[in-house]
Design a protein around this motif. Sequence first.
Motif, PDB file in Angstrom:
ATOM      1  N   GLN A 113       6.044  -4.925   3.540  1.00 26.15           N
ATOM      2  CA  GLN A 113       6.353  -3.528   3.829  1.00 26.15           C
ATOM      3  C   GLN A 113       5.510  -3.027   4.996  1.00 26.15           C
ATOM      4  OE1 GLN A 113       8.852  -2.039   2.079  1.00 26.15           O
ATOM      5  NE2 GLN A 113       9.081  -4.042   1.112  1.00 26.15           N
ATOM      6  N   ILE A 146       3.171  -5.911  -0.511  1.00 30.19           N
ATOM      7  CA  ILE A 146       2.532  -5.085   0.526  1.00 30.19           C
ATOM      8  C   ILE A 146       2.721  -5.672   1.933  1.00 30.19           C
ATOM      9  CG2 ILE A 146       0.335  -4.172   1.359  1.00 30.19           C
ATOM     10  CD1 ILE A 146      -0.549  -3.846  -1.518  1.00 30.19           C
ATOM     11  N   HIS A 204       4.033   0.442   4.347  1.00 28.23           N
ATOM     12  CA  HIS A 204       2.664   0.444   3.848  1.00 28.23           C
ATOM     13  C   HIS A 204       1.705   0.232   5.016  1.00 28.23           C
ATOM     14  CE1 HIS A 204       1.748   0.875  -0.403  1.00 28.23           C
ATOM     15  NE2 HIS A 204       2.916   0.351  -0.697  1.00 28.23           N
ATOM     16  N   VAL A 259      -4.721   2.106  -1.653  1.00 33.00           N
ATOM     17  CA  VAL A 259      -3.294   1.772  -1.684  1.00 33.00           C
ATOM     18  C   VAL A 259      -2.521   2.986  -2.173  1.00 33.00           C
ATOM     19  CG1 VAL A 259      -1.531   0.261  -2.654  1.00 33.00           C
ATOM     20  CG2 VAL A 259      -3.805  -0.637  -2.146  1.00 33.00           C
TER      21      VAL A 259
END
Length: 551
Positions: free
Chosen positions: A205, A202, A209, A236
């Motif tokens: 990104q 995560i 994200h 998420v």
Amino acid sequence: MNNNLFFYDAAAPAGVVVDAWRGTTPGKSFLISEYGQAGADWQRAGGGAVVPAHSSMLPSLLSESEPDTRRTFILDCADGAHLSRLLVQFRAARGVDVFAPRTDHYYKARPAFINSVPKCGTHLLSTCLEAMGLAPPPDDAMPDMAGAFDGGRYYNLQHMRVEDIADQYRKIGPFIDALSTSAIVFIGRDPRDAIVSLANYIPRQREYHILGRFMEKMTEEERIDTVILGTYPIPVFINDRYQLDDTIAALFASYERWRPERWRNLWRIRYEDLIGPKGLGTREAQLETIWGLQLALHVPGNPDVFAEKVFSENSPTFFRGTIGRHQTDLSAANHAALNSVSYGFINKAGYADRWQIDRSFRIRIEATERETAREAARALYCELSTRGRGDFHVVVDDEVDPSPPHAAVVSVRCKSREDAGEAHDADLHVHVSVSHGAAGMPRYRCAAALQDGAEEIEWASASIAKASERVVAFCAAQQLCAGIGGRGDIAAVAPDPAAQPRGGQGRIEGNAVDVASFSGSLSKRPVPPTPRRAGLTQLLRVSLSLLLNLT
């Protein structure tokens, strides 16, 4: 493994098929047929024994009662679904050449679908399928449920849950038709490694994200805690229909419906079995997994050829691609957080369910060939890191100046953070040798002994993974590391039913040993009467042979 899978034109006459298999390694041959005339044509053309397709003889023909004899099987079955049921029976076969007709289940005649829990190996599986000749999906999005699905192509379900399909008001007829008549491959992974991978994915990104920028400012321990406990400031994004706003246990629970008991066309594999030596897995497990995929998808070829192309770091989601990263990346606080969530979901996934490890120990593996020693060490590493529970770290090291000289020696050290002591000397010595019969199948011979040589045991196995289980079981029986087998995973080895068992929590009751089998369920197995004067070595041989049944 040394297996081959061939496909022939279903309209070809028996003589043509006979000429094809004559080009393979000589050995025994069998025709598995559901048609009487085909069997007669086969025998007139010079083929071997004919076995009815519905016969119960096939499992016995596939057994390794003759491990040095190569066997050829020609399957004569025009129905694709029936042929698939026959092919999967060859999953554990070794040293075989299998000929099967091309039907509507042939990999070029229908699509395949892949799925997983996030960060559990869909990229690794994609690389494998492309190496096997399947075309990649048109794009990285979820499949167009109203579109067409091409044969010879795999489609990534993008972590779809079963309930994501249950929508009767959407135009999903073509998708349901394709999904129900094609093979679905679901890849699983140790949830502890998935936690580490997701916690590192995560933040990398940050442009994709929305949580990336938030989590990149955290420490690694904080990121992992966030993934375990589900304390995200916003949900998420998993896919177009699923946003996670809960614990890691809830994430894995969302995919429990993807099981063969519910989906008869679903084929489950493990990341740890497919990754191979470059990811600290074994060559043996990798070849067996690829062979299983060939059978499930009706893909011709040899597993050894495909295995060379599986491991790849060319993925935007690739992190480290190795087994057991949780050992080094999970802190004591992270372990506490994981325990607060419960280990039940990890055990249900088939991990951390055999050995409770709370003491340091070392196993020294010796072999005449370096690769044999390393394969045995990788098998032990996988057994401990995936099936062990606790705060521990397994390290594999080659010895530069081995003793005895000219031997290949690899040490497997398991360091428990709950144990203040350090295992400097080898607690257990294991000698491994391998031979190959005429069919090219390996046969391992192992001898394990304590450091002082007081107790030892020998066995033979066709599987290095099964051999590693027995090594750890021997450790448990000898209490080399307290807690291994602590939940009853190893038989008690006491000459007297009233005596205190020396290893684990197994117990002798009358004439039976009460142990937990490797599948996790309690079972009672009869024990032959043993004289009280029998030594511990003999008792270990009896207990372990009954427990593991690996020879």
